[in-house]
Design an enzyme around this catalytic site. Sequence first.
Site, PDB file in Angstrom:
ATOM      1  CB  SER A  30      -0.887   0.019   1.245  1.00 50.37           C
ATOM      2  OG  SER A  30      -1.785  -1.049   1.210  1.00 50.37           O
ATOM      3  CB  SER A 175     -13.090   0.426  -0.065  1.00 49.71           C
ATOM      4  OG  SER A 175     -12.079   0.526  -1.047  1.00 49.71           O
ATOM      5  CG  ASP A 328      -5.362  -7.448   1.806  1.00 47.97           C
ATOM      6  OD1 ASP A 328      -6.456  -7.573   1.227  1.00 47.97           O
ATOM      7  OD2 ASP A 328      -4.631  -6.454   1.663  1.00 47.97           O
TER       8      ASP A 328
HETATM    9  C1  S3P Z   1      -5.573  -1.498  -0.072  1.00 49.70           C
HETATM   10  C2  S3P Z   1      -6.840  -1.551   0.409  1.00 49.70           C
HETATM   11  C3  S3P Z   1      -7.583  -2.810   0.598  1.00 49.70           C
HETATM   12  C4  S3P Z   1      -6.667  -4.043   0.527  1.00 49.70           C
HETATM   13  C5  S3P Z   1      -5.702  -3.945  -0.607  1.00 49.70           C
HETATM   14  C6  S3P Z   1      -4.821  -2.714  -0.422  1.00 49.70           C
HETATM   15  C7  S3P Z   1      -4.923  -0.179  -0.222  1.00 49.70           C
HETATM   16  O1  S3P Z   1      -8.558  -2.919  -0.426  1.00 49.70           O
HETATM   17  O2  S3P Z   1      -7.441  -5.212   0.394  1.00 49.70           O
HETATM   18  O3  S3P Z   1      -4.881  -5.084  -0.653  1.00 49.70           O
HETATM   19  O4  S3P Z   1      -3.687  -0.122  -0.400  1.00 49.70           O
HETATM   20  O5  S3P Z   1      -5.636   0.838  -0.178  1.00 49.70           O
HETATM   21  P1  S3P Z   1     -10.028  -2.244  -0.251  1.00 49.70           P
HETATM   22  O6  S3P Z   1      -9.861  -0.784  -0.262  1.00 49.70           O
HETATM   23  O7  S3P Z   1     -10.810  -2.729  -1.448  1.00 49.70           O
HETATM   24  O8  S3P Z   1     -10.537  -2.795   1.035  1.00 49.70           O
END
Ligand code: S3P
Length: 451
Positions: A30, A175, A328
């Site tokens: 991220s 999200s 995750d």
């Molecule tokens: C992430 C947000 C999550 C996560 C993804 C990374 C991010 O997804 O599952 O692996 O870096 O913002 P969602 O925003 O769909 O929950």
Amino acid sequence: MSTPNAGPEPLAAAASRPLTGRIRVPGDKSISHRALMFGALALGETAIEGLLEGEDVLGTASAMRAFGASVTRTGAGAWRVSGVGVGGLLEPEGVIDYGNAGTGVRLAMGLAGSHAFATTFTGDASLCRRPMGRVLDPLRRMGVQVLARSRDRLPLTIKGPSVPLPIEYRVPVPSAQVKSAVLLAALNTPGVTTVIEPVMTRDHTERMLKAFGAAIEIETGEDGARIIRLEGQRDLKPQPIVVPGDPSSAAFPMVAALIVPGSDVTIENVLLNPMRTGLIETLIEMGGDITIENRRDVGGETVGDIRVRSSRLKGVVVPPERAPSMIDEYPVLAVAAAHAEGRTVMEGLGELRVKESDRIAAVAAGLAANGVAVEEGPESLTVTGPTAKLGGGTVKTHLDHRIAMSFLVLGLSSEVAVAVDDAGPIATSFPEFRTLMTALGASFGAPETGA
Ligand code: S3P
């Protein structure tokens, strides 16, 4: 980017000797995506250390180049980005192919959406199945036009308006990707854009925006929701960024060390942001012997070394409110649950249906194929352990790196080897997985030989 023509890479994992040693997992995915994107928008040079060099993040490096930023690798994990300034992105010449990377493409749509040019995005078979409407809906309200062959799925083309509109947007699903896409679009939008988050998700975007000098304010509303206000069209100042180890990658050696008898593993330099530590909390509740050493602050984030020793685990009920801080990690938690005494109930998992694969279905099928008692609900998984004769199955990974790694971990403490049909997608987030796990003592091999 991914190698779609390379064909599947089957792999098996078998019962291993105790896992021991100290490792470092690659940089947080991220933070790595965001470091390249904010660097591309800042005026001047951003130096990044510890960048994750997995396919997903390399996709963002290519995308930022296509938008006009200069992105260069200067050493292992060391990158430099010369940004174009807020509002200064250029129209890409070709199609932006984001491979398997949901975070990359959704954030990049936000970034491009507030620029008055057209960008076409595509991805692999997994990404083309995933919903994009969650990001396109707020972008449409900001004035973005969307052209898609099938509704709100890739491939699609977005065209930004000449003057984007600031909006107030209440994120309908928890999200961080949706929140971040709107905030990225807001950077080049005149006035104040407000994002309301009823349920808090990972906050790397907000932290990094502050560090880059953005005009961002966060408060808690009367109903407990987080209210994020960002004033657009202000310059971003380049920042040196040190990316800590990814807790979502550390999750695999952690669970492996818990379930392989006699193990004692330390994973150094892992990001411990509270929105990312739900798995550690849950495994400790299950009886896991996990200690955090050397807790420290690195670039505004808490980081520490995680020591894990094999433990007798018991089943627990994981509350749905914890899902955003371990979203995750459910596939590998389900693997730990297969070794725990009694029922582990995981609820509030609706979002898992739209990850790289339908992770509820993929985990349930993979566990069942290996003799584990599992019940699948619309938004839940219940696993009952321990499993008497575990293993012997081949798991379909559906182009999902975390399904592949989770089931290889399951195989490390099984009666009969566990095989996955395709380990290739592991390269999207954790290319060193096999090498690092083998160094700890993990036993991998070709499925035919039973590993
Ligand atoms: C992430 C947000 C999550 C996560 C993804 C990374 C991010 O997804 O599952 O692996 O870096 O913002 P969602 O925003 O769909 O929950």
